[in-house]
Design a protein around this motif. Sequence first.
Motif, short mmCIF file in Angstrom:
data_model
loop_
_atom_site.label_atom_id
_atom_site.label_comp_id
_atom_site.label_asym_id
_atom_site.label_seq_id
_atom_site.Cartn_x
_atom_site.Cartn_y
_atom_site.Cartn_z
N ILE A 1 -5.16 -7.02 -16.21
CA ILE A 1 -3.85 -7.68 -16.31
C ILE A 1 -4.07 -9.16 -16.59
O ILE A 1 -5.17 -9.68 -16.40
N ALA B 1 -1.16 -14.14 -8.83
CA ALA B 1 0.05 -13.90 -8.04
C ALA B 1 -0.20 -12.79 -7.01
O ALA B 1 0.26 -12.87 -5.86
N TYR B 2 -0.92 -11.75 -7.42
CA TYR B 2 -1.24 -10.67 -6.47
C TYR B 2 -2.14 -11.17 -5.35
O TYR B 2 -1.94 -10.84 -4.18
N ALA C 1 -2.62 -14.81 -14.70
CA ALA C 1 -1.51 -15.32 -13.89
C ALA C 1 -0.98 -14.24 -12.95
O ALA C 1 -0.66 -14.51 -11.78
N ASP C 2 -0.87 -13.00 -13.44
CA ASP C 2 -0.41 -11.89 -12.60
C ASP C 2 -1.43 -11.56 -11.51
O ASP C 2 -1.08 -11.23 -10.38
#
Length: 378
Positions: free
Chosen positions: A218, A225-226, A221-222
Motif C-alpha cells: 500500500i 496511518a496504520y 502514507a496509508d
Amino acid sequence: MTARILQNPWRLLLAINAIVIVGVFVHKIQLPPYVPYIHLIVDYHFGFIKRALIGAIVALFTAKVPVKVPVWLVFALGGATWLATSALYARLFQKTFGFTAKTLPLFVFIAGSPFFLKNFMHMLGHFVIYGCALAIILLLMPAGSLLFVAAAALFSIILVLIHHIHLLMYVPTIITIVVVRHYLTYGSNRSNVAFGAVAVLIISALFFAAQFLGTMPIPEADFVAYLKSRMADPSRTDLLQFAYIWYQPLAKEIADTWGRLPRNILGVPVFALLIWLHSPLWRYLASLIGALASATHRRLVVAAMVGISLAYVVMFAMVFDYSRWISNWAVCMFLILHAVKMLPAKQEAALIPAEDQRTNLFGLMLTLIPRVGIVRPF
C-alpha cells in the motif's frame, strides 16, 4: 593483595563488566528506540511482508483489546530477551567448560567482550540477539535425532521472518552447529541428509520471498496511518521515520551502502584492533581445532568458519551497519568455539592462561570498552 589482583584480575574484571553493562543499560533507555519500536507495530495486516513477525506476535496481545503499543515495551521485551540470552550463555559455558578458576579468563574474554553481551545491551530491542539466543539453544539441546534438525530449521524460519538478513547473519552458524552436533557426531544417512537439504531449500525460498516479495503493498502514507493507529502515542511521529525500509528495494540498499563506504571504511582499523585484542581467545580456538581427533572434522570446521565469514562479507556489501555485522561475526565465532569443543579430541587444548601479563592487559582493555556500536565504531 594489590599485587595478587594485578597478577590474577579475572574476578575483578568480571565485576567491572557487570558495572559496565549496567551503565550501558542506563544510557540506552534514555535514547529514542527508532528502529526497534517500529518493528513492534509492523505486522501482517496487509499480507505477507518482511520484518513483521515480532510485530505480528505483539499484535496478538493488543489487537482485540483497547491496548496500544507503548514505547517502554521495546525496553521490556529487549531486556527480557537480553536476560534470557545471558542466562542461556552462562548455562552453555557451564556445560561446555564449567566455571572454575582456570576457565574464568575464557569466560571474561567471551562474555565480557564488547562484541557480545555489552553490545547486545547497546542494541536493546534490535533483532540480532534472537539469532544468538536460538543458536545457543541448539548448542544446549540433545542432537541425536531428526527433531534436532527440524528444530534448527524452525529456528531459521523464525529468524528469516523476524528479519531476512538472518539468512546471512546466523543461519550459516546454525547450519554449522547442526553439522557438528548431528551429522559429524551421530553420522549421516540418506534420510537425514535429504531432510537437511530440503530444510535449507525451504529457508532459502523464504528468504527470497521476504527479500523480493515482502515489500508493503500500500502507499507509504496509508502504511504510516496504520502504524499510528497501533501507537500508544501517535504524536511520536519521529519513531516512524524508518517506515521507508518496508519499501526500499535491494538495489537502493546496496547503493546507499556503497555511497557511505568511504566514510564507514574508516572504522576498519578499529575493528581490526578489537579483533586483535581477542587474540588469546582466537589462539585457544585454533588450539581446539588442532586438537580434534579427526582431520576431516578439522577441515570441515575451518571450511564452515570461512563460509560464515564470507556471508558477513556479503552483508558488508549490502547493508552499512558495519559495527553490528562485525560484532555478530565475532559472536558466531564464540558459538563455533563451543561447537568445536563438543567434537572428539585427541588431546586437551591449553586454556587461556590466568596469570600472563599480556593476556591480563588485553582482558582489561576489552572489559573497559563498553560496546562496539551499530554503524560506526562506538
